[in-house]
Design a protein around this motif. Structure first.
Motif, short mmCIF file in Angstrom:
data_model
loop_
_atom_site.label_atom_id
_atom_site.label_comp_id
_atom_site.label_asym_id
_atom_site.label_seq_id
_atom_site.Cartn_x
_atom_site.Cartn_y
_atom_site.Cartn_z
N VAL A 49 0.85 -1.19 0.00
CA VAL A 49 0.00 0.00 0.00
C VAL A 49 0.88 1.24 0.00
CG1 VAL A 49 -0.14 0.00 2.53
CG2 VAL A 49 -1.91 1.17 1.22
N ALA A 50 0.33 2.33 -0.54
CA ALA A 50 1.00 3.63 -0.51
C ALA A 50 0.01 4.70 -0.10
CB ALA A 50 1.60 3.95 -1.87
N ILE A 51 0.54 5.77 0.48
CA ILE A 51 -0.30 6.90 0.91
C ILE A 51 0.36 8.19 0.46
CG2 ILE A 51 0.80 7.02 3.19
CD1 ILE A 51 -2.03 7.69 4.31
N SER A 52 -0.47 9.13 0.04
CA SER A 52 0.03 10.40 -0.44
C SER A 52 0.60 11.25 0.68
CB SER A 52 -1.10 11.16 -1.14
OG SER A 52 -2.12 11.46 -0.21
N ARG A 53 1.21 12.36 0.30
CA ARG A 53 1.86 13.23 1.28
C ARG A 53 0.88 13.75 2.34
NH1 ARG A 53 3.74 14.29 -3.74
NH2 ARG A 53 6.00 14.17 -4.09
N THR A 58 -4.81 6.99 -1.24
CA THR A 58 -4.14 5.72 -0.95
C THR A 58 -4.28 4.77 -2.13
OG1 THR A 58 -6.14 4.84 0.09
CG2 THR A 58 -4.51 5.86 1.55
N ASN A 59 -3.41 3.78 -2.18
CA ASN A 59 -3.48 2.76 -3.22
C ASN A 59 -3.08 1.43 -2.58
OD1 ASN A 59 -3.63 1.43 -5.69
ND2 ASN A 59 -1.49 1.87 -6.17
N TYR A 60 -3.98 0.44 -2.63
CA TYR A 60 -3.76 -0.84 -2.00
C TYR A 60 -3.56 -1.94 -3.03
CZ TYR A 60 -5.54 1.18 2.36
OH TYR A 60 -5.72 1.95 3.48
N THR A 108 4.37 2.08 -6.96
CA THR A 108 4.19 0.72 -6.47
C THR A 108 5.44 -0.14 -6.60
OG1 THR A 108 3.38 -0.04 -8.61
CG2 THR A 108 1.73 0.76 -7.03
N ARG A 109 6.47 0.36 -7.23
CA ARG A 109 7.69 -0.44 -7.42
C ARG A 109 8.74 -0.08 -6.39
NH1 ARG A 109 6.69 1.52 -12.49
NH2 ARG A 109 8.56 2.80 -12.43
N PRO A 110 9.45 -1.06 -5.88
CA PRO A 110 10.51 -0.76 -4.90
C PRO A 110 11.52 0.26 -5.42
CG PRO A 110 10.06 -3.11 -4.93
CD PRO A 110 9.28 -2.52 -6.06
N SER A 111 11.80 0.23 -6.73
CA SER A 111 12.79 1.15 -7.29
C SER A 111 12.36 2.61 -7.20
CB SER A 111 13.08 0.78 -8.75
OG SER A 111 11.89 0.88 -9.52
N GLN A 112 11.08 2.85 -6.97
CA GLN A 112 10.58 4.23 -6.86
C GLN A 112 10.76 4.81 -5.46
OE1 GLN A 112 6.66 2.95 -8.46
NE2 GLN A 112 6.84 4.72 -9.82
N TYR A 113 11.21 4.00 -4.54
CA TYR A 113 11.37 4.44 -3.16
C TYR A 113 12.84 4.62 -2.83
CZ TYR A 113 6.43 3.60 -2.46
OH TYR A 113 5.07 3.68 -2.54
#
Length: 126
Positions: A49-53, A58-60, A108-113
């Motif tokens: 999951v991700a959450i905006s600033r 959110t995106n699950y 959603t990709r690890p490379s984006q973090y």
């Protein structure tokens, strides 16, 4: 530079709940999209999951929709993951991560973090 520290993992029976926390250092926490990933033994790290600033978006992952809830408190530099109705297949190390990306839905990709915590183990027994 952002340092992330997860907590709240543990052993729980199937159907139970856990709440993970991720505390961030630094004064720029609110400028990052925050995400949770998990990684089971022998498998790749997967998006949860991700959450905006602001916390307003959110995106699950489909596998956790309706069971997990992400939230953040920018005043406390902390992001949370409430996990309900846990299943044995949720067993993994859970990582929080920070991304400077612009759009929560696509992050959603690890490379984006950019920044990662060390992870916390979640084990769900059947």
């Amino acid at each position: 530079q952002v340092q992330l520290v997860e907590s709240g993992g543990g052993l729980v029976q199937a159907g139970g709940s856990l709440r993970l926390s991720c505390a961030a250092s630094g004064r720029t926490f609110s400028t990052y999209i925050m995400g949770w990933f998990h990684q089971a033994p022998g498998k790749e790290r997967e998006f949860v999951v991700a959450i905006s600033r602001s916390g307003g978006s959110t995106n699950y992952a489909d596998s956790v929709k309706g069971r997990f809830t992400i939230s953040r408190d920018n005043a406390k530099n902390t992001v949370y993951l409430q996990m309900n109705s846990l299943k044995p297949e949720d067993t993994a190390v859970y990582y929080c991560a920070a991304s400077a990306s612009d759009i929560t839905y696509y992050t959603t990709r690890p490379s984006q973090y950019t920044y990662w915590g060390h992870g916390t183990q979640v084990t769900v027994s059947s």
